[in-house]
Design a protein around this motif. Sequence first.
Motif, mmCIF file in Angstrom:
data_model
loop_
_atom_site.group_PDB
_atom_site.id
_atom_site.type_symbol
_atom_site.label_atom_id
_atom_site.label_comp_id
_atom_site.label_asym_id
_atom_site.label_seq_id
_atom_site.Cartn_x
_atom_site.Cartn_y
_atom_site.Cartn_z
ATOM 1 N N UNK A 114 0.914 -1.246 -0.084
ATOM 2 C CA UNK A 114 -0.131 0.055 0.150
ATOM 3 C C UNK A 114 0.888 1.108 0.147
ATOM 4 N N UNK A 115 0.362 2.396 -0.816
ATOM 5 C CA UNK A 115 1.204 3.321 -0.741
ATOM 6 C C UNK A 115 0.484 4.629 -0.264
ATOM 7 N N UNK A 116 0.919 5.226 0.863
ATOM 8 C CA UNK A 116 0.582 6.451 1.541
ATOM 9 C C UNK A 116 0.707 7.665 0.607
ATOM 10 N N UNK A 117 1.515 7.719 -0.464
ATOM 11 C CA UNK A 117 1.943 8.705 -1.291
ATOM 12 C C UNK A 117 1.986 8.156 -2.559
ATOM 13 N N UNK A 118 1.376 9.098 -3.630
ATOM 14 C CA UNK A 118 1.231 8.515 -5.024
ATOM 15 C C UNK A 118 2.573 8.497 -5.287
ATOM 16 N N UNK A 119 3.130 7.776 -6.208
ATOM 17 C CA UNK A 119 4.575 7.664 -7.074
ATOM 18 C C UNK A 119 4.271 8.682 -8.092
ATOM 19 N N UNK A 120 5.181 9.522 -8.176
ATOM 20 C CA UNK A 120 5.206 10.704 -9.331
ATOM 21 C C UNK A 120 5.055 10.153 -10.375
ATOM 22 N N UNK A 121 5.570 9.003 -10.855
ATOM 23 C CA UNK A 121 5.461 8.521 -12.235
ATOM 24 C C UNK A 121 4.095 8.025 -12.592
ATOM 25 N N UNK A 122 3.217 7.864 -11.519
ATOM 26 C CA UNK A 122 1.846 7.518 -11.532
ATOM 27 C C UNK A 122 0.871 8.242 -11.933
ATOM 28 N N UNK A 123 1.205 9.601 -11.604
ATOM 29 C CA UNK A 123 0.338 10.839 -11.872
ATOM 30 C C UNK A 123 -0.101 10.857 -13.341
ATOM 31 N N UNK A 124 0.921 10.989 -14.318
ATOM 32 C CA UNK A 124 0.463 11.028 -15.530
ATOM 33 C C UNK A 124 -0.296 10.149 -16.092
ATOM 34 N N UNK A 125 -0.294 8.925 -15.971
ATOM 35 C CA UNK A 125 -1.237 7.734 -16.230
ATOM 36 C C UNK A 125 -2.634 7.760 -15.505
ATOM 37 N N UNK A 126 -2.483 8.130 -14.198
ATOM 38 C CA UNK A 126 -4.051 8.481 -13.770
ATOM 39 C C UNK A 126 -4.636 9.624 -14.497
ATOM 40 N N UNK A 127 -4.052 10.672 -14.811
ATOM 41 C CA UNK A 127 -4.607 11.631 -15.547
ATOM 42 C C UNK A 127 -5.211 11.235 -17.051
ATOM 43 N N UNK A 128 -4.266 10.528 -17.713
ATOM 44 C CA UNK A 128 -4.635 10.057 -18.864
ATOM 45 C C UNK A 128 -6.025 9.128 -18.734
ATOM 46 N N UNK A 129 -5.978 8.254 -17.852
ATOM 47 C CA UNK A 129 -6.877 7.227 -17.633
ATOM 48 C C UNK A 129 -8.224 8.082 -17.329
ATOM 49 N N UNK A 130 -8.354 8.989 -16.409
ATOM 50 C CA UNK A 130 -9.418 9.785 -15.916
ATOM 51 C C UNK A 130 -10.005 10.445 -17.286
ATOM 52 N N UNK A 131 -9.165 11.074 -18.067
ATOM 53 C CA UNK A 131 -9.459 11.934 -18.942
ATOM 54 C C UNK A 131 -9.994 10.779 -20.431
#
Length: 127
Positions: free
Chosen positions: A98-115
């Motif tokens: 479990x991660x308490x803080x988002x991995x910086x490399x993940x943020x771009x993929x989350x944004x793409x997935x949400x959009x």
Amino acid sequence: MGTCTITAAELKGAIEGLRIAWDKGHMKVQLHLDSMTTISIMKTSEDDSHRHGFLSQQFRQLLNRNWGISISHVHRECNFAADYLAGKGHGATFGTHLFDVSDPGLNRWITYDVMGIAQTRSISYVN
């Protein structure tokens, strides 16, 4: 997840994710999977003698708790955050992380997935 079929890994991951959500007190959960086979087993499999019957039974037990779970299919091309985390898991020790803080490399993929921005996948072919 150890050594198992892709479908078993998807089922185990969904079960573990739902258990974590329940333990954290989340009462409305959206479960997005990119495997129609896994979704079919989750929604329709009542036959516990099925190859994945034990996992299906565990999933149904979680589903029958007093909470709201919606299950939907998402195309693999729009599920890169999950692929990114799976890739990170290959180098990790065995078990749930479990991660308490988002991995910086993940943020771009989350944004793409949400959009809903699809990305092209490349796979190696060995003949």
